[in-house]
Design an enzyme around this catalytic site. Structure first.
Site, PDB file in Angstrom:
ATOM      1  N   LYS A  24      -0.513   5.085  -5.643  1.00  0.00           N
ATOM      2  CA  LYS A  24      -1.530   4.675  -6.645  1.00  0.00           C
ATOM      3  C   LYS A  24      -2.334   5.879  -7.113  1.00  0.00           C
ATOM      4  O   LYS A  24      -2.624   6.029  -8.296  1.00  0.00           O
ATOM      5  CB  LYS A  24      -2.503   3.637  -6.035  1.00  0.00           C
ATOM      6  CG  LYS A  24      -1.855   2.312  -5.732  1.00  0.00           C
ATOM      7  CD  LYS A  24      -2.843   1.334  -5.129  1.00  0.00           C
ATOM      8  CE  LYS A  24      -3.269   1.677  -3.721  1.00  0.00           C
ATOM      9  NZ  LYS A  24      -2.178   1.675  -2.735  1.00  0.00           N
ATOM     10  N   GLN A  27      -6.443  -0.731  -1.576  1.00  0.00           N
ATOM     11  CA  GLN A  27      -5.257  -1.286  -0.909  1.00  0.00           C
ATOM     12  C   GLN A  27      -4.421  -2.034  -1.948  1.00  0.00           C
ATOM     13  O   GLN A  27      -4.636  -1.854  -3.132  1.00  0.00           O
ATOM     14  CB  GLN A  27      -5.677  -2.198   0.252  1.00  0.00           C
ATOM     15  CG  GLN A  27      -6.064  -1.440   1.500  1.00  0.00           C
ATOM     16  CD  GLN A  27      -7.440  -0.822   1.393  1.00  0.00           C
ATOM     17  OE1 GLN A  27      -8.359  -1.423   0.828  1.00  0.00           O
ATOM     18  NE2 GLN A  27      -7.597   0.367   1.928  1.00  0.00           N
ATOM     19  N   ALA A  60      -8.856   3.867   2.702  1.00  0.00           N
ATOM     20  CA  ALA A  60      -7.865   4.288   1.718  1.00  0.00           C
ATOM     21  C   ALA A  60      -7.676   5.792   1.817  1.00  0.00           C
ATOM     22  O   ALA A  60      -8.580   6.510   2.228  1.00  0.00           O
ATOM     23  CB  ALA A  60      -8.331   3.944   0.316  1.00  0.00           C
ATOM     24  N   GLY A  61      -6.510   6.246   1.439  1.00  0.00           N
ATOM     25  CA  GLY A  61      -6.288   7.685   1.398  1.00  0.00           C
ATOM     26  C   GLY A  61      -5.309   7.994   0.299  1.00  0.00           C
ATOM     27  O   GLY A  61      -4.112   8.086   0.529  1.00  0.00           O
ATOM     28  N   HIS A  62      -5.803   8.072  -0.918  1.00  0.00           N
ATOM     29  CA  HIS A  62      -4.908   8.420  -2.013  1.00  0.00           C
ATOM     30  C   HIS A  62      -4.693   9.919  -2.008  1.00  0.00           C
ATOM     31  O   HIS A  62      -5.654  10.677  -2.066  1.00  0.00           O
ATOM     32  CB  HIS A  62      -5.531   8.085  -3.376  1.00  0.00           C
ATOM     33  CG  HIS A  62      -5.796   6.634  -3.570  1.00  0.00           C
ATOM     34  ND1 HIS A  62      -4.929   5.660  -3.183  1.00  0.00           N
ATOM     35  CD2 HIS A  62      -6.836   5.993  -4.136  1.00  0.00           C
ATOM     36  CE1 HIS A  62      -5.422   4.488  -3.503  1.00  0.00           C
ATOM     37  NE2 HIS A  62      -6.576   4.660  -4.077  1.00  0.00           N
ATOM     38  N   GLY A  83       0.833  -1.213   0.000  1.00  0.00           N
ATOM     39  CA  GLY A  83       0.000   0.000   0.000  1.00  0.00           C
ATOM     40  C   GLY A  83       0.854   1.244   0.000  1.00  0.00           C
ATOM     41  O   GLY A  83       2.079   1.174   0.181  1.00  0.00           O
ATOM     42  N   ASP A  84       0.226   2.395  -0.248  1.00  0.00           N
ATOM     43  CA  ASP A  84       0.914   3.689  -0.220  1.00  0.00           C
ATOM     44  C   ASP A  84       2.036   3.789  -1.247  1.00  0.00           C
ATOM     45  O   ASP A  84       3.042   4.462  -1.027  1.00  0.00           O
ATOM     46  CB  ASP A  84       1.473   3.993   1.188  1.00  0.00           C
ATOM     47  CG  ASP A  84       0.403   3.867   2.247  1.00  0.00           C
ATOM     48  OD1 ASP A  84      -0.684   4.404   2.018  1.00  0.00           O
ATOM     49  OD2 ASP A  84       0.642   3.217   3.279  1.00  0.00           O
ATOM     50  N   ALA A  92      -2.098   8.853   4.928  1.00  0.00           N
ATOM     51  CA  ALA A  92      -2.980   9.946   4.508  1.00  0.00           C
ATOM     52  C   ALA A  92      -4.297   9.918   5.285  1.00  0.00           C
ATOM     53  O   ALA A  92      -4.933  10.943   5.491  1.00  0.00           O
ATOM     54  CB  ALA A  92      -3.255   9.840   3.015  1.00  0.00           C
ATOM     55  N   THR A 112      -4.737   8.158   8.483  1.00  0.00           N
ATOM     56  CA  THR A 112      -4.595   8.095   9.937  1.00  0.00           C
ATOM     57  C   THR A 112      -3.439   8.942  10.471  1.00  0.00           C
ATOM     58  O   THR A 112      -3.371   9.173  11.679  1.00  0.00           O
ATOM     59  CB  THR A 112      -4.323   6.640  10.366  1.00  0.00           C
ATOM     60  OG1 THR A 112      -3.145   6.214   9.669  1.00  0.00           O
ATOM     61  CG2 THR A 112      -5.475   5.724  10.008  1.00  0.00           C
ATOM     62  N   ASP A 117      12.580   9.984  -6.827  1.00  0.00           N
ATOM     63  CA  ASP A 117      13.274  11.201  -6.369  1.00  0.00           C
ATOM     64  C   ASP A 117      13.690  11.088  -4.911  1.00  0.00           C
ATOM     65  O   ASP A 117      14.695  11.683  -4.499  1.00  0.00           O
ATOM     66  CB  ASP A 117      12.364  12.437  -6.565  1.00  0.00           C
ATOM     67  CG  ASP A 117      11.008  12.252  -5.901  1.00  0.00           C
ATOM     68  OD1 ASP A 117      10.363  11.208  -6.146  1.00  0.00           O
ATOM     69  OD2 ASP A 117      10.582  13.132  -5.130  1.00  0.00           O
TER      70      ASP A 117
HETATM   71  P1  GDP Z   1      -1.629   5.636  -2.391  1.00  0.00           P
HETATM   72  O1  GDP Z   1      -2.632   5.349  -1.334  1.00  0.00           O
HETATM   73  O2  GDP Z   1      -0.994   4.402  -2.964  1.00  0.00           O
HETATM   74  O3  GDP Z   1      -2.159   6.557  -3.450  1.00  0.00           O
HETATM   75  O4  GDP Z   1      -0.413   6.415  -1.722  1.00  0.00           O
HETATM   76  P2  GDP Z   1      -0.492   7.645  -0.697  1.00  0.00           P
HETATM   77  O5  GDP Z   1      -1.300   8.731  -1.260  1.00  0.00           O
HETATM   78  O6  GDP Z   1      -0.836   7.136   0.650  1.00  0.00           O
HETATM   79  O7  GDP Z   1       1.052   8.037  -0.620  1.00  0.00           O
HETATM   80  C1  GDP Z   1       1.761   8.509  -1.663  1.00  0.00           C
HETATM   81  C2  GDP Z   1       2.314   9.873  -1.292  1.00  0.00           C
HETATM   82  O8  GDP Z   1       3.454  10.130  -2.059  1.00  0.00           O
HETATM   83  C3  GDP Z   1       1.361  11.016  -1.589  1.00  0.00           C
HETATM   84  O9  GDP Z   1       1.551  12.032  -0.659  1.00  0.00           O
HETATM   85  C4  GDP Z   1       1.776  11.471  -2.983  1.00  0.00           C
HETATM   86  O10 GDP Z   1       1.491  12.831  -3.249  1.00  0.00           O
HETATM   87  C5  GDP Z   1       3.249  11.249  -2.912  1.00  0.00           C
HETATM   88  N1  GDP Z   1       3.864  10.862  -4.181  1.00  0.00           N
HETATM   89  C6  GDP Z   1       3.376  10.066  -5.153  1.00  0.00           C
HETATM   90  N2  GDP Z   1       4.299   9.883  -6.114  1.00  0.00           N
HETATM   91  C7  GDP Z   1       5.385  10.572  -5.747  1.00  0.00           C
HETATM   92  C8  GDP Z   1       6.699  10.747  -6.304  1.00  0.00           C
HETATM   93  O11 GDP Z   1       7.028  10.197  -7.339  1.00  0.00           O
HETATM   94  N3  GDP Z   1       7.569  11.529  -5.592  1.00  0.00           N
HETATM   95  C9  GDP Z   1       7.244  12.117  -4.418  1.00  0.00           C
HETATM   96  N4  GDP Z   1       8.161  12.853  -3.801  1.00  0.00           N
HETATM   97  N5  GDP Z   1       6.022  11.967  -3.862  1.00  0.00           N
HETATM   98  C10 GDP Z   1       5.127  11.209  -4.508  1.00  0.00           C
END
Ligand code: GDP
Length: 446
Positions: free
Chosen positions: A16, A221, A39-41, A12-13, A296, A298, A330
């Site tokens: 996505k 997830q 979930a918290g995208h 996860g995280d 994102a 919790t 990065d």
């Molecule tokens: P998800 O639930 O899989 O969508 O993932 P989350 O949103 O919980 O966590 C991903 C975090 O990384 C978010 O804050 C995004 O804005 C950030 N993010 C996603 N891709 C990148 C990246 O390539 N570089 C950086 N620095 N941050 C990213």
């Protein structure tokens, strides 16, 4: 490809939301097929981050139909708040449809969630406490209420009666639960407010697929948290895998054209459960700080570690990844070396390369075998500018080698690379564009 499942390949995280948001530029439909407000995208469509909990990312695009699909469990009050919030941010741009078949999360599911974690003690699964697991339990137990029920007050009363009886049987009390009549009245109101969005979503998708429209199936997830194929019992209560994308959207298997696995350049895990490549101490802390690895939903700090090829190969076989998208490259920029786990040694001396031990207790006891890659340059403003202008060819050479190696080892090429949270911080790599990892300079093994 008309129908594409987008699957988190790790715990996860992986980012996505970011990749989905990038892909929605060409999507007519985006369907969330499992999970709920756990979930918290985090998506950064423009300058400000937007956190999506129960709404699919497609809602951020004009002309896109976003479907909260049949495989989801939804909390109606939170859903209304999320709609309201996005509208007030001016980000509610697409058309929203909510499946009548999605199950309803009730306040009593949250009470049960807390109660279950207490019972489990040291075996806590580390849930987000939002009642998702108990709502899925009631779905399977056939005690659940579905979104369609919210349109029929008499059914709400009847089904709550049954549900409260069942809960009393299970926990010995219903004292902590909200009064039944009060809850029924609240659900009737929420049902009215959600009525404009509710419908049977499968026939719409069948028609769209027949017409060759672009449909993205969005997981909440990730594969290693799948109820059957993840690190049970430290898993979620549904199927984030590609097969789950079909069950949870109602599309037949032959409609699925491609499956994109999302991987982060390193690994993270929230909550309890085995994590063979976890970096403890200052190394893990550095990754957490650099990657801002906090939940994102919790705000919980995430456990951090290195890329795990065993688990990713396993996820690739399970989901049939046709390509990979790698995020957060990065964050590792400037690291002198980047280790990657290429296999496990099991306590009995056997080796595992693409199939992890079934028992979480055994996965806890594997010893990773590592290969160390030279790190790549920091993502300075100059490099970012070059990437915007020249595309993937401007990626640092060492990173290209890492991407090439991961693609070869996992059996699916990396075709998307994300190097920042914004939509535009993304490059596409054509299949066959990267040189084979073996053709590049030798890496050092440890
Ligand atoms: P998800 O639930 O899989 O969508 O993932 P989350 O949103 O919980 O966590 C991903 C975090 O990384 C978010 O804050 C995004 O804005 C950030 N993010 C996603 N891709 C990148 C990246 O390539 N570089 C950086 N620095 N941050 C990213």
């Amino acid at each position: 490809m008309p129908v594409t499942a987008v699957i988190g390949a790790q715990f996860g995280d992986e980012g996505k939301g970011k990749i989905l948001d990038y892909l929605t530029a060409n999507a007519d439909f985006v369907v969330r097929y499992q999970g709920g407000p756990n979930a918290g995208h985090t998506v950064v469509p423009h300058e400000k981050p937007v956190v999506m909990h129960q709404l699919p990312t497609g809602i951020l695009r004009e002309g896109c139909t976003a479907i909260s699909g049949p495989g989801m469990v939804l909390s109606p009050g939170d859903l209304l708040n999320e709609i309201q919030q996005l509208k007030s941010q001016g980000e509610f741009r697409g058309r929203l449809l909510i499946s009548e078949r999605a199950h309803v999360i009730l306040p009593l599911h949250r009470v049960q969630d807390a109660w279950e974690e207490e019972v489990r003690g040291a075996m806590r699964t580390g849930t987000t406490g939002r009642g998702i697991g108990p709502a899925y339990m009631d779905r399977v137990g056939r005690f659940g209420l579905r979104m369609a029920d919210l349109q029929r007050p008499e059914l709400i009363h009847q089904k709550l009666e049954l549900l409260y009886t069942a809960k009393k049987h299970m926990t010995g009390t219903t004292q902590e639960l909200p009064p039944k009549e009060e809850l029924a009245a609240q659900l009737v109101e929420e049902g009215k407010a959600l009525a404009p969005y509710l419908c049977s979503t499968e026939p719409i998708l069948w028609e769209a697929a027949r017409e060759g429209q672009h449909i993205l199936l969005e997981g909440a997830q990730s594969a290693l948290l799948d109820i059957d194929y993840g690190t049970y019992p430290f898993v979620t209560s549904s199927h984030p895998t590609a097969a789950g994308a079909l069950v949870g959207s109602g599309l037949p298997p032959q409609e699925l054209d491609s499956v994109i696995g999302i991987v982060k350049a390193y690994s993270t895990r929230v909550g309890s459960g085995p994590f063979p490549t976890e970096a403890l101490g200052p190394e893990g802390e550095r990754l957490r700080e650099r990657g801002a690895e906090r939940g994102a939903t919790t705000g919980r700090p995430r456990r951090c570690g290195w890329f795990d090829l065993v688990l990713t190969r396993y996820a690739a076989r399970l989901n049939g990844f046709t390509s990979l998208a790698m995020t957060k490259v990065d964050i590792l920029g400037g690291e002198p070396e980047v280790p990657i786990c290429i296999g496990y040694e099991l306590p009995n001396g056997e080796q595992a390369e693409d199939y992890p031990p079934v028992l979480a207790e055994d996965l806890e006891r594997v010893t990773p075998r590592w290969r160390t890659f030279p790190g790549w340059a920091e993502f300075t403003p100059t490099l970012m500018r070059r990437l915007h202008e020249e595309g993937w060819r401007a990626l640092p050479r060492e990173l290209k080698r890492y991407l090439s190696f991961v693609g070869e080892e996992v059996g699916a090429p990396v075709t998307l690379v994300s190097y920042g949270p914004r939509r535009e911080d993304t490059v596409e790599i054509p299949v066959g564009g990267l040189e084979p990892a073996s053709a590049l300079e030798e890496w050092r093994s440890t």
